[in-house]
Design a protein around this motif. Structure first.
Motif, PDB file in Angstrom:
ATOM      1  N   GLU A 226       3.588   3.707 -11.549  1.00  0.00           N
ATOM      2  CA  GLU A 226       3.391   2.261 -11.720  1.00  0.00           C
ATOM      3  C   GLU A 226       2.207   1.763 -10.898  1.00  0.00           C
ATOM      4  OE1 GLU A 226       6.690  -0.397 -11.355  1.00  0.00           O
ATOM      5  OE2 GLU A 226       8.088   1.037 -12.273  1.00  0.00           O
TER       6      GLU A 226
ATOM      7  N   LYS B  41      -1.091   0.071 -12.307  1.00  0.00           N
ATOM      8  CA  LYS B  41      -1.327  -1.319 -11.885  1.00  0.00           C
ATOM      9  C   LYS B  41      -2.717  -1.485 -11.266  1.00  0.00           C
ATOM     10  CE  LYS B  41       0.696  -4.836  -8.827  1.00  0.00           C
ATOM     11  NZ  LYS B  41       0.950  -5.878  -9.824  1.00  0.00           N
TER      12      LYS B  41
ATOM     13  N   ALA C  43       1.308  -3.404  -3.849  1.00  0.00           N
ATOM     14  CA  ALA C  43       1.616  -2.713  -5.100  1.00  0.00           C
ATOM     15  C   ALA C  43       2.786  -1.748  -4.927  1.00  0.00           C
ATOM     16  CB  ALA C  43       0.386  -1.951  -5.593  1.00  0.00           C
TER      17      ALA C  43
END
Length: 454
Positions: free
Chosen positions: A426, A430, A416
């Motif tokens: 982010e 995520k 990630a």
């Protein structure tokens, strides 16, 4: 190493040399003197019983965990305060170490002001707890009762309170407990914390002795009192005069000897075998039994009058299976003792091995636990229970599974971070992780967001 009483000396232990260098420089600028070590054993060897240092050490180092190290430091230098530095994932271990007696802990990365404040508190604590020059040698070497009677269970708290209360009274006492529960340790504590501590502590095991042998051992004999008695012998009771006589397995004492012992307790005087002179003795008698002496008295196997004479006070030692929270504390203590005895490095105790120790019933109680600790340190297998390797079967499979899960978590985080070029928002969205949790997991796996930026 000796330091001036007003010297603020810190023993710094961390396996990373750059941490030792940076923290040493900061502390020296703040007026501390620092001895830095990357080898925990070398740091441990720099301490002794009379040193007035403060230890600042990492809670997690290769081959030695923080709990074992705290126990080792307490064993070698019980007056030295220990401050632990812990990563976020190691805070539970640091908290356990405080239960074992560590002074405090600080979370990495270190906050300089907090570190200085806690070190100054620890230095003050150390200097205040040092005995004054007018104290005698015996009080300078005295250990707190928690270092003698070890355990964090409520039942051992009660035992310690009873020992301290009874030690000051000097009354005859019976200690009850299964084989291997540590009855002699309690008897010695009753003596060592009493005003008789400078006088003899004389122990005799009544089990397996014939009537004539135990009588001669206890009372002594005059020369010529029997065929092989070619000279006078002082018995255990006479040897203990001024101090404490400990009679282990008293339930095994022959009835005829019990009658003579009862007379000694009543009159505080003895006659040697073959003699007719009464010799005064000043003793406190502590008897230990794995059997219920009251029941044996009812069945005629033990003198009820002797039981009532001895039973002015009584202590009951619970078996280890009834105080499971003491198992790991005792085991770490025995591991440190064995490491010192066999001159080896204290071994790391893995979580799955701790589980094995907690699940075992310990029919041999503390004695069995000590033997297992010796074998663990020596890396040998004996009869009965032994700790299996973390990579073995059973619990070892749990360990392997945990490691795989940790690796999987690290892989997911890494993937990630790569995809988001290190953008924390982010990654948080995520993986549906709060930023605080994400940062904690990144710290646990030593992942730095900057290293993922384009």
């Amino acid at each position: 190493m000796k330091h001036d009483k007003h010297d603020k000396h810190v023993v710094l232990i961390d396996d990373e040399s750059d941490v030792v260098e940076a923290v040493s420089e900061m502390l020296e600028l703040e007026g501390f003197s620092v001895s830095g070590f990357t080898d925990p054993n070398a740091g441990l060897r720099s301490l002794d019983h009379h040193c007035q240092s403060v230890v600042l050490c990492d809670v997690k180092m290769p081959d030695v965990d923080g709990l074992t190290l705290v126990t080792a430091i307490q064993h070698r230098a019980p007056q030295v305060p220990v401050l632990l530095m812990s990563g976020h994932g190691d805070i539970p271990m640091a908290i356990e170490a405080i239960k074992l007696g560590a002074f405090d802990f600080l979370e990495k990365p270190l906050n300089a002001d907090e570190l200085i404040e806690k070190l100054n508190l620890a230095v003050t604590h150390c200097q205040q707890s040092q005995p004054s020059e007018t104290d005698n040698a015996s009080s300078a070497s005295a250990l707190p009762i928690e270092s003698v009677i070890i355990g964090q269970s409520k039942s051992m708290d009660i035992v310690r309170q009873q020992v301290m209360a009874l030690a000051h009274t000097g009354v005859d006492t019976i200690i009850n407990g299964e084989t291997g529960t540590g009855k002699e340790v309690i008897a010695r504590a009753l003596h060592d914390f009493s005003c008789r501590k400078e006088k003899p502590f004389v122990a005799i095991n009544c089990g397996g002795m014939t009537e004539s042998i135990i009588e001669s051992e206890l009372f002594g004999h005059e020369a010529g009192s029997f065929t092989s008695a070619n000279k006078k012998r002082i018995g255990k009771i006479e040897q203990a005069s001024g101090g404490t006589l400990f009679l282990d397995e008293i339930e095994s004492m022959p009835i005829a000897v019990q009658i003579k012992l009862l007379r000694v307790i009543q009159e505080r005087a003895i006659e040697r075998v073959g003699g007719n002179t009464l010799i005064p003795v000043d003793i406190v008698v502590i008897a230990a039994s794995k059997a219920d002496l009251a029941s044996l008295g009812e069945s005629g196997e033990f003198r009820s009058d002797l039981f009532y004479r001895l039973n002015i006070a009584s202590l009951h030692l619970p078996p280890l299976r009834q105080r499971k929270e003491d198992i790991l504390v005792l085991f770490r203590h025995f591991v440190v003792q064995a490491s010192l005895k066999y001159k080896t490095r204290p071994s790391t105790i893995y979580p799955e091995q701790s589980q094995q120790l907690s699940r075992h019933d310990w029919p041999g109680n503390v004695r069995e636990l000590r033997n297992v600790a010796d074998r663990f340190v020596l890396g040998i297998v004996g009869d009965g229970f032994d700790l299996t390797s973390p990579t073995g079967e059973g619990v070892g499979d749990d360990f392997a599974f945990e490691k795989q899960m940790e690796q999987y978590e690290k892989n997911v985080l890494t993937e990630a971070l790569i995809e988001s070029s290190g953008n924390i928002n982010e990654v948080s969205n995520k993986l549906n992780l709060p930023r605080k949790t994400l940062y904690r997991k990144m710290k646990k796996h030593q992942l730095d967001k900057d290293s993922f930026k384009d």
